[in-house]
Write a protein that holds these residues in place. Structure first.
Motif, PDB file in Angstrom:
ATOM      1  N   ASP A  38     -31.440   3.291  63.402  1.00 32.61           N
ATOM      2  CA  ASP A  38     -32.371   4.185  63.758  1.00 32.61           C
ATOM      3  C   ASP A  38     -33.681   3.422  63.676  1.00 32.61           C
ATOM      4  N   ARG A  39     -33.665   2.594  62.500  1.00 31.80           N
ATOM      5  CA  ARG A  39     -34.774   1.976  61.773  1.00 31.80           C
ATOM      6  C   ARG A  39     -35.317   0.612  62.609  1.00 31.80           C
ATOM      7  N   ASP A  40     -34.281   0.145  63.456  1.00 32.39           N
ATOM      8  CA  ASP A  40     -34.836  -1.191  64.306  1.00 32.39           C
ATOM      9  C   ASP A  40     -35.084  -0.828  65.660  1.00 32.39           C
ATOM     10  N   THR A  41     -35.883   0.354  65.770  1.00 31.32           N
ATOM     11  CA  THR A  41     -36.581   0.817  67.049  1.00 31.32           C
ATOM     12  C   THR A  41     -37.846   0.946  66.768  1.00 31.32           C
ATOM     13  N   LEU A  42     -38.676   0.387  67.846  1.00 31.85           N
ATOM     14  CA  LEU A  42     -39.919   0.418  68.222  1.00 31.85           C
ATOM     15  C   LEU A  42     -40.025   1.743  69.081  1.00 31.85           C
ATOM     16  N   PHE A  43     -40.875   2.779  68.419  1.00 34.59           N
ATOM     17  CA  PHE A  43     -41.096   4.021  69.323  1.00 34.59           C
ATOM     18  C   PHE A  43     -42.641   4.048  69.674  1.00 34.59           C
ATOM     19  N   GLN A  44     -42.846   4.500  70.905  1.00 39.27           N
ATOM     20  CA  GLN A  44     -44.027   4.657  71.412  1.00 39.27           C
ATOM     21  C   GLN A  44     -44.368   5.865  72.111  1.00 39.27           C
ATOM     22  N   ALA A 106     -52.090  17.403  64.237  1.00 42.69           N
ATOM     23  CA  ALA A 106     -53.208  16.668  64.930  1.00 42.69           C
ATOM     24  C   ALA A 106     -52.504  15.852  66.112  1.00 42.69           C
ATOM     25  N   THR A 107     -52.741  15.433  67.208  1.00 41.99           N
ATOM     26  CA  THR A 107     -52.051  14.667  68.180  1.00 41.99           C
ATOM     27  C   THR A 107     -52.637  13.307  68.435  1.00 41.99           C
ATOM     28  N   THR A 108     -51.753  12.473  68.837  1.00 46.42           N
ATOM     29  CA  THR A 108     -52.198  11.444  69.393  1.00 46.42           C
ATOM     30  C   THR A 108     -51.806  11.053  70.878  1.00 46.42           C
ATOM     31  N   PRO A 109     -52.797  10.651  71.603  1.00 47.92           N
ATOM     32  CA  PRO A 109     -52.515  10.283  73.157  1.00 47.92           C
ATOM     33  C   PRO A 109     -51.578   8.960  73.305  1.00 47.92           C
ATOM     34  N   PHE A 110     -51.640   7.975  72.392  1.00 45.58           N
ATOM     35  CA  PHE A 110     -50.963   6.602  72.510  1.00 45.58           C
ATOM     36  C   PHE A 110     -50.866   6.179  71.033  1.00 45.58           C
ATOM     37  N   ALA A 111     -49.505   5.798  70.651  1.00 44.36           N
ATOM     38  CA  ALA A 111     -49.253   5.207  69.524  1.00 44.36           C
ATOM     39  C   ALA A 111     -47.852   4.295  69.497  1.00 44.36           C
ATOM     40  N   ALA A 112     -47.606   3.453  68.526  1.00 39.75           N
ATOM     41  CA  ALA A 112     -46.493   2.805  68.259  1.00 39.75           C
ATOM     42  C   ALA A 112     -46.072   2.918  66.875  1.00 39.75           C
ATOM     43  N   ALA A 113     -44.798   3.189  66.473  1.00 40.28           N
ATOM     44  CA  ALA A 113     -44.403   3.241  65.228  1.00 40.28           C
ATOM     45  C   ALA A 113     -42.968   2.745  65.173  1.00 40.28           C
ATOM     46  N   SER A 143     -37.427 -15.443  69.144  1.00 39.79           N
ATOM     47  CA  SER A 143     -37.352 -15.413  70.519  1.00 39.79           C
ATOM     48  C   SER A 143     -38.813 -14.557  70.825  1.00 39.79           C
ATOM     49  N   GLU A 144     -39.431 -14.822  72.181  1.00 43.51           N
ATOM     50  CA  GLU A 144     -40.675 -14.486  72.535  1.00 43.51           C
ATOM     51  C   GLU A 144     -40.067 -13.326  73.593  1.00 43.51           C
ATOM     52  N   ASN A 145     -39.287 -12.927  73.643  1.00 45.34           N
ATOM     53  CA  ASN A 145     -38.694 -11.631  74.396  1.00 45.34           C
ATOM     54  C   ASN A 145     -38.312 -10.531  73.650  1.00 45.34           C
ATOM     55  N   LEU A 146     -38.911 -10.382  72.341  1.00 47.57           N
ATOM     56  CA  LEU A 146     -38.492  -9.152  71.420  1.00 47.57           C
ATOM     57  C   LEU A 146     -39.841  -8.748  70.906  1.00 47.57           C
ATOM     58  N   PHE A 147     -39.687  -7.443  70.270  1.00 48.74           N
ATOM     59  CA  PHE A 147     -40.880  -7.028  69.656  1.00 48.74           C
ATOM     60  C   PHE A 147     -40.921  -7.234  68.249  1.00 48.74           C
ATOM     61  N   TYR A 148     -42.040  -7.288  67.858  1.00 48.04           N
ATOM     62  CA  TYR A 148     -42.156  -7.588  66.200  1.00 48.04           C
ATOM     63  C   TYR A 148     -43.209  -6.927  65.573  1.00 48.04           C
ATOM     64  N   ALA A 149     -42.806  -6.093  64.649  1.00 51.49           N
ATOM     65  CA  ALA A 149     -43.896  -5.545  63.785  1.00 51.49           C
ATOM     66  C   ALA A 149     -44.368  -6.507  62.687  1.00 51.49           C
ATOM     67  N   THR A 244     -38.189   2.524  72.744  1.00 51.55           N
ATOM     68  CA  THR A 244     -37.986   3.751  73.186  1.00 51.55           C
ATOM     69  C   THR A 244     -39.311   4.290  73.359  1.00 51.55           C
ATOM     70  N   MET A 245     -39.617   5.231  74.385  1.00 47.40           N
ATOM     71  CA  MET A 245     -40.907   5.650  74.925  1.00 47.40           C
ATOM     72  C   MET A 245     -40.917   7.113  75.037  1.00 47.40           C
ATOM     73  N   ALA A 246     -41.902   7.738  74.687  1.00 49.91           N
ATOM     74  CA  ALA A 246     -42.083   9.397  75.041  1.00 49.91           C
ATOM     75  C   ALA A 246     -43.138   9.468  75.687  1.00 49.91           C
ATOM     76  N   LEU A 247     -42.926   9.931  76.981  1.00 46.19           N
ATOM     77  CA  LEU A 247     -44.369   9.993  78.047  1.00 46.19           C
ATOM     78  C   LEU A 247     -44.446  11.470  77.903  1.00 46.19           C
ATOM     79  N   PRO A 248     -46.040  11.627  77.997  1.00 55.98           N
ATOM     80  CA  PRO A 248     -46.504  13.007  78.100  1.00 55.98           C
ATOM     81  C   PRO A 248     -45.640  13.893  78.954  1.00 55.98           C
ATOM     82  N   SER A 249     -45.705  15.061  78.488  1.00 65.27           N
ATOM     83  CA  SER A 249     -44.978  16.090  79.315  1.00 65.27           C
ATOM     84  C   SER A 249     -45.989  16.889  80.403  1.00 65.27           C
TER      85      SER A 249
END
Length: 270
Positions: A38-44, A106-113, A143-149, A244-249
């Protein structure tokens, strides 16, 4: 006859044992997914192209976002402030340049964690500008095909940041908002820059390349990084294999046109 009865008893007993074993297996809970998975995921939350076109209404609470990471960046509802999360503490850098702890509902319209677990540490022992620092860090990527924090801790002779005010409907495009951004210059400060390096494969979803926000060591001020000079410190990198990404409902996101090329808008904003 006695042998036949004994054989039947043995068969029945074995049947009960097998049935009990199967029932036990069916009732047993499935193994939990290891925490490391679970910790190795970029959530957006949402996409950068939606934000560029003015979808500024918050769609996820900060409490929910924090369940997906102790580290990240983004913005506030109606574009009210630059979001930064470090060590599990989340702040909004508003248009006055000050850092305000976020309110959980409070809410956010765009974020990554993500949960920050670095594998790479780079020591910086002489002054370096932002371009040179980014090149040095990128050379360490497997690799330049991965995400990095990315986390940068140190002393900074100069850091230039920005923030923007909350917007009112009808919302303008982000390029128009940042054309009137408020810019802050910090000199001879300690602090932390956090953010992400996103591969080209995610263009339109997030900002390709680096996207960093800064907060001072005393956690009182900061903003979206425009430029910096680092004197000394460390850079830590967490390779993030999953996304993984959560799109607005609902809201404006459901009708915004995401088919166009917004690279020029993004270049102006960044």
């Amino acid at each position: 006859m006695a042998e036949d009865r004994l054989f039947r008893y043995i068969v029945v007993a074995v049947g009960f044992l097998l049935a009990g074993t199967l029932i036990g297996l069916a009732a047993a809970p499935l193994p939990a997914v290891p925490a490391s998975e679970d910790r190795d995921t970029l959530f957006q939350v949402s996409t950068i192209d939606a934000l560029l076109q003015g979808t500024y209404d918050g769609s996820m609470t900060f409490d929910e976002l924090a369940r997906h990471g102790d580290f990240g960046i983004g913005c506030g509802d109606r574009l009210d402030g630059e979001l930064i999360g470090v060590d599990g503490e989340w702040y909004l850098i508003r248009v006055d340049g000050r850092a305000y702890p976020v309110v959980g509902d409070a809410t956010t319209p765009f974020a990554a964690a993500t949960f920050f677990d670095p594998e790479i540490t780079i020591a910086v022992d002489e002054p370096v500008n932002l371009t040179a620092l980014e090149s040095r860090v990128q050379a360490e990527f497997p690799s330049e095909n991965l995400f990095y924090a990315i986390r940068v801790d140190g002393t900074f002779p100069r850091v230039v940041t920005r923030s923007v005010p909350a917007q009112e409907k009808p919302y303008p495009r982000l390029a128009d908002v940042t054309a009137n951004q408020t810019v802050f210059t910090f000199e001879n400060v300690t602090g932390t820059a956090v953010g992400f390096w996103t591969p080209d494969l995610a263009e339109g979803i997030n900002v390709p390349g680096y996207h960093l926000h800064f907060i001072t060591g005393d956690r009182t001020a900061g903003g979206h990084v425009l430029d910096m000079v680092m004197a000394e410190g460390t850079v830590q990198v967490d390779t993030t294999m999953n996304f993984t990404m959560a799109l607005p409902s609902g809201g404006d996101f459901w009708t915004v046109d995401l088919s166009g090329d917004l690279s020029e808008d993004l270049e102006q904003v960044e």
